[in-house]
Design a protein around this motif. Structure first.
Motif, short mmCIF file in Angstrom:
data_model
loop_
_atom_site.label_atom_id
_atom_site.label_comp_id
_atom_site.label_asym_id
_atom_site.label_seq_id
_atom_site.Cartn_x
_atom_site.Cartn_y
_atom_site.Cartn_z
N SER A 1 0.82 -1.22 0.00
CA SER A 1 0.00 0.00 0.00
C SER A 1 0.84 1.25 0.00
CB SER A 1 -0.94 0.00 1.22
OG SER A 1 -0.21 0.22 2.40
N LEU A 2 2.13 1.12 0.34
CA LEU A 2 3.01 2.27 0.34
C LEU A 2 3.73 2.45 -0.99
CD1 LEU A 2 4.54 1.85 3.90
CD2 LEU A 2 2.63 3.29 3.20
N VAL A 3 3.57 1.47 -1.87
CA VAL A 3 4.20 1.54 -3.19
C VAL A 3 3.20 2.10 -4.18
CG1 VAL A 3 5.27 0.23 -5.04
CG2 VAL A 3 5.66 -0.42 -2.65
N ALA A 4 3.52 3.16 -4.86
CA ALA A 4 2.58 3.80 -5.79
C ALA A 4 2.32 2.90 -6.97
CB ALA A 4 3.14 5.13 -6.25
N VAL A 5 1.06 2.86 -7.37
CA VAL A 5 0.69 2.17 -8.59
C VAL A 5 0.78 3.16 -9.74
CG1 VAL A 5 -1.18 1.03 -9.80
CG2 VAL A 5 -0.85 0.60 -7.40
N LEU A 6 1.51 2.82 -10.79
CA LEU A 6 1.59 3.71 -11.94
C LEU A 6 0.34 3.53 -12.78
CD1 LEU A 6 5.32 3.36 -12.95
CD2 LEU A 6 4.21 5.15 -11.59
N SER A 7 -0.38 4.63 -12.98
CA SER A 7 -1.65 4.57 -13.67
C SER A 7 -1.89 5.87 -14.39
CB SER A 7 -2.77 4.31 -12.64
OG SER A 7 -4.02 4.32 -13.26
N ALA A 8 -2.54 5.81 -15.55
CA ALA A 8 -2.77 7.02 -16.32
C ALA A 8 -3.75 7.93 -15.61
CB ALA A 8 -3.32 6.67 -17.69
N SER A 9 -3.48 9.23 -15.56
CA SER A 9 -4.40 10.21 -15.02
C SER A 9 -4.38 11.43 -15.91
CB SER A 9 -4.01 10.59 -13.59
OG SER A 9 -2.81 11.30 -13.58
N ILE A 10 -5.25 12.40 -15.61
CA ILE A 10 -5.38 13.57 -16.44
C ILE A 10 -4.92 14.78 -15.66
CG2 ILE A 10 -6.99 14.97 -17.79
CD1 ILE A 10 -6.51 12.14 -18.81
N ALA A 11 -4.02 15.56 -16.24
CA ALA A 11 -3.52 16.76 -15.59
C ALA A 11 -4.56 17.87 -15.68
CB ALA A 11 -2.22 17.20 -16.27
N ALA A 12 -4.28 18.98 -14.99
CA ALA A 12 -5.22 20.09 -14.97
C ALA A 12 -5.47 20.64 -16.36
CB ALA A 12 -4.70 21.19 -14.05
N ASP A 13 -4.49 20.53 -17.26
CA ASP A 13 -4.67 21.05 -18.60
C ASP A 13 -5.29 20.04 -19.55
OD1 ASP A 13 -2.66 19.25 -18.92
OD2 ASP A 13 -1.17 20.65 -19.70
N GLY A 14 -5.67 18.89 -19.00
CA GLY A 14 -6.34 17.88 -19.81
C GLY A 14 -5.41 16.94 -20.53
N ALA A 50 -2.61 13.93 -20.93
CA ALA A 50 -2.41 12.67 -20.23
C ALA A 50 -0.97 12.57 -19.75
CB ALA A 50 -2.72 11.50 -21.15
N HIS A 51 -0.81 11.96 -18.59
CA HIS A 51 0.52 11.63 -18.13
C HIS A 51 0.41 10.45 -17.19
CE1 HIS A 51 -1.01 14.10 -14.81
NE2 HIS A 51 -0.12 13.53 -14.05
N VAL A 52 1.53 9.83 -16.90
CA VAL A 52 1.55 8.71 -15.96
C VAL A 52 1.87 9.25 -14.59
CG1 VAL A 52 2.67 6.56 -15.34
CG2 VAL A 52 2.16 7.05 -17.73
N ALA A 53 1.01 9.00 -13.63
CA ALA A 53 1.18 9.54 -12.29
C ALA A 53 1.09 8.42 -11.28
CB ALA A 53 0.12 10.60 -12.01
N ALA A 54 1.69 8.67 -10.14
CA ALA A 54 1.64 7.69 -9.06
C ALA A 54 0.32 7.83 -8.33
CB ALA A 54 2.80 7.93 -8.10
N ALA A 55 -0.45 6.75 -8.28
CA ALA A 55 -1.72 6.77 -7.58
C ALA A 55 -1.47 6.89 -6.08
CB ALA A 55 -2.51 5.50 -7.88
N PRO A 56 -2.28 7.68 -5.36
CA PRO A 56 -2.12 7.78 -3.91
C PRO A 56 -2.23 6.42 -3.24
CG PRO A 56 -3.63 9.45 -4.74
CD PRO A 56 -3.36 8.51 -5.87
#
Length: 631
Positions: free
Chosen positions: A12-25, A27-33
């Motif tokens: 649970s302490l290791v971030a899952v890499l998953s696609a998310s959407i930045a504020a400008d719309g 796409a980038h790969v971000a670490a899920a909380p």
């Protein structure tokens, strides 16, 4: 349970890499909380029917050619499933709203008055209906009425324009005329009311690619659309369009099941999952798609989308979805189906490597009846119960009072629990019950079988009687329950059955009540639904009608910790803590206490796994405190 928890906590302490959407719309790969970790694991959906649960209507019926978009709700003790159905060719189709009902969510009967709703002009379709719901997905009435929104278009008109409309009903059968168009380009909405705000997740079909958007409202009629899309088709498995967002909130996390064309198989759709902490920034499950067509089931071999999802009280989920057969697609959709998922294996309590030796049950000890743990403690061999084991223990000689009092303990190796029992002043017959897994391993057997606890009591009585240890009682006259760590999952489920709640005289929770979070901002709030029966029991104990002794460590957890759940109970009963160091051993130091009649909360120092384990090793001191408040 214990053998897995350290790995799960670390995971649970290791971030899952998953696609998310930045504020400008973009796409980038971000670490899920970390809070989303457990929802971004594989989902094992089990199809538990042998065929479709709602089929095309007989020739000449309104739904004899196309059927899709189930909207399912629990109302009045039954499942109601509204769906869109149509006759005619794909180009000529006009969908009306049908209704089917079920006692179990698997076997449905169509309403004799179908269709229950039409747009009214013979041209516009009623598509992808959704009901107003609370964040947890339960139906929410306003002014005694159901509020339903749907998308509508004129398929043969050629424009492809969709708009959002609303209708209302008291009984779910007779509905008001459609409202004026409320918002353009809306398809497949989900609408949740949180506080005073209405939040709508929907597919924007204004242009390709179709994307997911969020709109908000103060009344459900005038909508403000957030400027940037939430999700766009960009994951490897997604093609061209995203559609059918179905959103609910579970344990403080927003979950969205959504559909897309599946790149791995032509002419096929599948269902993915995304999770969010705020309903705006979403993280895809890296194991998507989580529900896929099944070539072995010809009625759902190609499409699985337009879904509706409900979470049950036991934490499991059930999904209803529409499907297609193989091409040519004469039927836009062919059938409605269902599947169930047990839910994620949440890390329900802290762990330490040293605890494994005292909690894990790879091979429970086997003893002949009458073998001793010490000078005066005897017990039965481990016996299977459900998917776990139970052992029965007693002190020799057995008193008349002990033969009438049973203490059922959940989670802990029999040697550890039995050793504490032998030191305690409790006059009872001890039953130790263990299941392999996390708290869900303890809750699910009792959620699926409300007779299980009674069977445990009956088998304990039979085993004790067969031992010839003495005692003249035919049945238990006093029932106490205790738990350590994940064992609370069993207690919480048992208390949901009114007869069992009434039959239990006392509870001891040894660093053992955890819960989900209802919200985290601006402050963490414990999930009240999960605490409901513990609060009822504590309230009765505070008036002297029950007994409830609760201990907690100071170990923080990403979910509601034992400290937070204890504080929740104390706040609800308007009780305060006092400094108290009555219990003080070299490894276990009490810091606070709160007492009112039969309700006792003991707070202890320690934020580590070994500190947590002390609550099991010293549970005899908590049982003794239970004996004190019962006197």
């Amino acid at each position: 349970m214990c053998q897995c928890r350290l790995l799960l906590i670390a995971a649970s302490l290791v971030a899952v890499l998953s696609a998310s959407i930045a504020a400008d719309g973009t796409a980038h790969v971000a670490a899920a909380p970390p809070e989303l970790q457990n929802w971004l694991q594989p989902q094992s959906w089990q199809r538990d029917t042998n065929g479709a649960i709602v089929r095309l209507g007989e020739p000449g019926r309104f739904d004899d050619t196309h059927i899709f978009a189930p909207c399912v709700a629990r109302i009045g003790g039954e499942y109601r499933l509204w769906y869109s159905g149509s006759s005619g060719t794909v180009a000529e189709r006009v969908f009306d709203l049908g209704l089917a009902s079920s006692a179990d969510g698997r076997v449905f009967q169509k309403s004799s008055v179908n269709p229950v709703y039409r747009f009214g002009d013979g041209k516009h379709s009623v598509l992808t209906a959704t009901l107003l719901r609370s964040p947890d997905g339960s139906v929410l009435r306003e002014g005694g009425k159901l509020r339903m929104w749907f998308s509508s278009t004129h398929f043969s008109g050629g424009t492809g324009h969709h708009a959002l409309y609303e209708t209302q009903s008291v009984d779910g059968i007779s509905w008001s005329k459609p409202s004026e168009p409320l918002l353009d380009h809306v398809y497949a909405p989900t609408i949740l009311k949180e506080g005073l705000a209405y939040r709508m997740w929907y597919t924007d079909v204004s242009s390709d690619p179709w994307v997911m958007r969020l709109a908000t409202s103060r009344d459900g009629r005038q909508w403000h659309v957030h400027p940037e899309p939430l999700l766009q088709p960009e994951a490897e498995w997604e093609k061209t369009r995203l559609f059918y967002p179905c959103v609910l909130k579970a344990d403080g996390v927003y979950l969205m099941w959504y559909g897309s064309y599946w790149t791995a198989r032509p002419n096929t759709t599948a269902i993915g999952l995304a999770a969010s902490l705020d309903g705006r920034r979403w993280y895809r499950n890296p194991h998507n798609p989580v529900l896929r067509p099944d070539p072995e089931r010809p009625w759902e071999s190609h499409y699985t989308t337009s879904q509706s999802v409900i979470r049950h009280d036991d934490g499991s989920f059930r999904i209803w979805y529409a499907s297609r057969t193989k091409p040519p697609f004469v039927n836009k959709y062919f059938a409605i189906n269902t599947a169930t998922w047990a839910g994620p294996e949440l890390p329900s309590e802290p762990d330490s490597s040293s605890e494994k030796a005292e909690c894990q049950q790879p091979t429970l000890p086997t003893r002949d009846a009458g073998d001793t743990y010490g000078s005066h403690l005897r017990g039965t061999p481990a016996a299977p119960i459900a998917n776990g084991t139970m052992t029965v223990h007693w002190k020799d000689p057995v008193t008349a009072a002990a033969s009438r009092h049973v203490l059922v303990h959940f989670h802990g190796a029999p040697e550890t629990v039995g050793s504490a029992f032998s030191r305690s002043g409790v006059d009872a017959i001890l039953v130790v019950v263990n299941f392999r897994g996390l708290s869900s391993a303890y809750s699910k057997p009792f959620a699926s079988d409300t007779t299980l606890f009674s069977r445990i009591l009956g088998r304990a009585r039979a085993a004790f009687s067969a031992s010839g240890a003495g005692g003249d009682a035919d049945d238990w006259q006093r029932v106490s329950v205790s738990s350590f760590s994940a064992g609370y999952g069993a207690v919480r489920e048992i208390l949901k059955t009114p007869e069992l709640f009434d039959s239990i005289d006392a509870i001891v929770a040894a660093d053992s009540i955890y819960a989900g979070l209802q919200s985290e901002q601006p402050v963490r709030q414990v999930d009240e639904q999960q605490m409901r029966d513990f609060l009822r029991f504590a309230s009765l104990a505070a008036t002297g009608k029950k007994s409830f002794v609760l201990s907690h460590s100071a170990q923080p957890t990403p979910y509601a910790s034992t400290t937070e759940t204890a504080d929740y109970l104390l706040d609800a009963l308007m009780m305060g803590r006092n400094s108290d160091s009555t219990i003080a051993t070299p490894t276990w130091k009490q810091a606070t206490a709160a007492t009112r009649r039969g309700f006792v909360v003991l707070g202890f120092e320690g934020e580590s796994g070994p500190d947590h384990l002390q609550h099991l090793r010293n549970i005899d001191l908590l049982w003794n405190r239970l004996s004190d408040v019962q006197q």
